[in-house]
Design an enzyme around this catalytic site. Structure first.
Site, short mmCIF file in Angstrom:
data_model
loop_
_atom_site.label_atom_id
_atom_site.label_comp_id
_atom_site.label_asym_id
_atom_site.label_seq_id
_atom_site.Cartn_x
_atom_site.Cartn_y
_atom_site.Cartn_z
N SER A 151 -34.57 110.95 -1.87
CA SER A 151 -34.02 111.68 -0.51
C SER A 151 -32.70 111.89 -0.40
O SER A 151 -32.49 112.76 0.09
CB SER A 151 -34.66 110.75 0.52
N HIS B 21 -38.45 116.76 -3.61
CA HIS B 21 -38.55 116.17 -2.53
C HIS B 21 -39.43 116.42 -1.56
O HIS B 21 -39.38 117.53 -0.96
CB HIS B 21 -37.04 116.19 -1.84
N GLU C 88 -38.49 120.38 -1.18
CA GLU C 88 -37.08 120.63 -1.51
C GLU C 88 -37.23 120.57 -3.05
O GLU C 88 -37.28 119.37 -3.55
CB GLU C 88 -36.05 119.71 -0.88
N ASN D 118 -31.74 116.19 4.29
CA ASN D 118 -31.04 114.86 4.79
C ASN D 118 -29.72 115.16 5.10
O ASN D 118 -29.07 114.30 5.93
CB ASN D 118 -31.05 113.75 3.93
N1 CAA Z 1 -50.71 111.14 6.96
C1 CAA Z 1 -51.59 111.96 7.03
N2 CAA Z 1 -52.08 112.97 7.97
C2 CAA Z 1 -51.21 112.77 9.21
C3 CAA Z 1 -50.56 111.61 9.21
C4 CAA Z 1 -50.11 110.89 8.10
N3 CAA Z 1 -49.34 109.73 8.29
N4 CAA Z 1 -49.95 111.71 10.63
C5 CAA Z 1 -50.56 112.81 11.17
N5 CAA Z 1 -51.28 113.37 10.27
C6 CAA Z 1 -52.18 114.50 10.55
C7 CAA Z 1 -53.28 114.23 11.31
O1 CAA Z 1 -54.63 113.92 10.86
C8 CAA Z 1 -53.66 115.57 12.19
O2 CAA Z 1 -54.35 116.43 11.33
P1 CAA Z 1 -55.09 117.54 11.62
O3 CAA Z 1 -54.49 118.80 12.09
O4 CAA Z 1 -55.80 117.93 10.52
O5 CAA Z 1 -56.26 116.96 12.65
C9 CAA Z 1 -52.27 116.30 12.02
O6 CAA Z 1 -51.49 115.56 11.15
C10 CAA Z 1 -51.44 116.19 13.56
O7 CAA Z 1 -51.40 114.74 13.86
P2 CAA Z 1 -51.60 114.16 15.12
O8 CAA Z 1 -52.38 115.14 16.25
O9 CAA Z 1 -52.14 112.79 15.25
O10 CAA Z 1 -49.95 113.97 15.69
P3 CAA Z 1 -48.81 114.82 16.11
O11 CAA Z 1 -49.34 116.46 16.46
O12 CAA Z 1 -47.90 114.35 16.86
O13 CAA Z 1 -48.29 115.19 14.60
C11 CAA Z 1 -46.49 114.48 12.98
C12 CAA Z 1 -47.78 114.20 13.78
C13 CAA Z 1 -47.28 115.63 11.93
C14 CAA Z 1 -46.13 113.36 12.16
C15 CAA Z 1 -45.61 115.24 13.68
O14 CAA Z 1 -45.05 114.32 14.83
C16 CAA Z 1 -44.37 115.60 13.11
O15 CAA Z 1 -44.38 116.53 12.40
N6 CAA Z 1 -43.33 114.73 13.19
C17 CAA Z 1 -41.83 115.03 12.56
C18 CAA Z 1 -42.15 114.62 11.08
C19 CAA Z 1 -41.17 115.18 10.24
O16 CAA Z 1 -39.63 115.24 10.70
N7 CAA Z 1 -40.93 114.57 8.85
C20 CAA Z 1 -39.87 114.82 8.15
C21 CAA Z 1 -39.19 113.49 8.03
S1 CAA Z 1 -37.70 113.44 6.89
C22 CAA Z 1 -38.37 113.05 5.49
O17 CAA Z 1 -39.58 112.96 5.25
C23 CAA Z 1 -37.62 113.11 4.28
C24 CAA Z 1 -36.76 112.18 4.17
O18 CAA Z 1 -36.24 112.11 3.03
C25 CAA Z 1 -36.23 110.98 4.84
#
Ligand code: CAA
Length: 283
Positions: free
Chosen positions: A119, A140, A152, A190
């Site tokens: 990351s 990434h 990425e 990031n």
């Molecule tokens: N694994 C697999 N699928 C998942 C999941 C997981 N951990 N969490 C949620 N889902 C799926 C659900 O099954 C659902 O799928 P369907 O649409 O097919 O039914 C979909 O995602 C939406 O889930 P929910 O309705 O339960 O919840 P939500 O609408 O609140 O979405 C979320 C959850 C997608 C996590 C959303 O809150 C989100 O986009 N959050 C921000 C995530 C983000 O910013 N990620 C980047 C982090 S930084 C990074 O990763 C880089 C790094 O280097 C640190």
């Protein structure tokens, strides 16, 4: 040579997600970790995710079975000898990664591309541990991998256009959107996301507002799917701290200084969702 078989190293949150999307897209996948129990845990997460998709009617049961049949577990790194692409998603530690890449360089045939899901660590430095820096690249993925569209793709100093194009095409075949970035601390994702999260923590630390209020402002006011403190818990506070330290060290500017509250939480073992407690409590 085209890519058919992939080894994913690290069966944690990111590695299992990457293995899942690769297997869903038709690749033969070796999910590798140090111990069988780690791999089993990763496979368990994949089975849970796929079963949920089937229950929701978003995936046919036979597609779930076909996806699972393409996944094999591995605890012997020498299995990398038979793959076309390695995606490393091990712990964020330069010493561990360089050692791993040097070993992979010995084990795998010359055509094999070695990608890292790091990351924020420099791809160029990881590549320098091998005799094929032109075939080392960053891939990434974002968490949760099955949901987030972005990959990425980070070019190391020596990464060739041919390797870049191959990896770009591979990412597209996973139904992801590849975005090209150069090798600088934190890349793009990031470098922008973590200072925002760190600032949210400072806002809490200085008593500007409660954690719920800070998250509400960003969720309701900026349309972010999660507030920054919830997101920090979701990513892992140790990971957030590590990335901030990489930015601080690599870019040298004090604006990247990790908030003392973040340090305190990590020292307390409050690592977010995975440890049951971070800014919020989880059960
Ligand atoms: N694994 C697999 N699928 C998942 C999941 C997981 N951990 N969490 C949620 N889902 C799926 C659900 O099954 C659902 O799928 P369907 O649409 O097919 O039914 C979909 O995602 C939406 O889930 P929910 O309705 O339960 O919840 P939500 O609408 O609140 O979405 C979320 C959850 C997608 C996590 C959303 O809150 C989100 O986009 N959050 C921000 C995530 C983000 O910013 N990620 C980047 C982090 S930084 C990074 O990763 C880089 C790094 O280097 C640190």
């Amino acid at each position: 040579m085209s890519i058919h078989k992939v080894m994913v190293i690290g069966a944690g949150q990111m590695g299992s997600g990457i293995a899942q999307v690769c297997a869903m897209s038709g690749y033969e996948v070796l999910l590798h970790d140090l111990k069988e129990e780690y791999v089993e845990k990763g496979l368990g997460t994949i089975i849970k995710n796929l079963s949920r998709q089937v229950e929701k009617g978003k995936m046919a049961a036979r597609d779930k079975e076909a996806t699972l049949s393409r996944l094999t577990s591995s605890t012997d790194l020498k299995n990398a000898a038979g793959v076309d692409l390695v995606i490393e998603a091990a712990i964020e530690n330069m010493e561990i990664k360089t050692k791993l890449f040097a070993e992979l360089d010995e084990i795998t045939p010359k055509h094999v591309i070695l990608a890292s899901n790091t990351s924020s660590l420099p791809i160029t430095e990881i590549a320098a541990a091998t005799r094929r820096p032109e075939k080392v690249i960053g891939m990434h993925f974002m968490n949760p991998v099955p949901v987030m569209k972005l990959v990425e793709i980070i070019r190391g100093l020596a990464t060739t256009d041919e390797v870049y194009k191959k990896v770009e095409k591979m990412a597209e075949s996973l139904n992801k959107v590849p975005v090209e970035v150069n090798d600088f601390p934190g890349f793009v994702s990031n470098r922008i996301l973590m200072p925002m999260i760190n600032e949210a923590i400072y806002t809490l630390y200085e008593g500007v507002a409660t954690k719920e209020a800070i998250d509400d402002v960003m969720k309701l006011g900026m349309n972010h799917p999660m507030g920054p403190l919830t997101l920090a818990d979701f990513i892992g506070l140790d990971t957030c701290l590590y990335i901030m330290e990489t930015l601080h060290q690599g870019l040298g500017d004090d604006k990247y200084r990790p908030c003392p509250l973040l340090r305190k939480y990590v020292k307390a073992g409050w690592l977010g969702k995975k440890s049951g407690r971070g800014f919020y409590e989880y059960n």
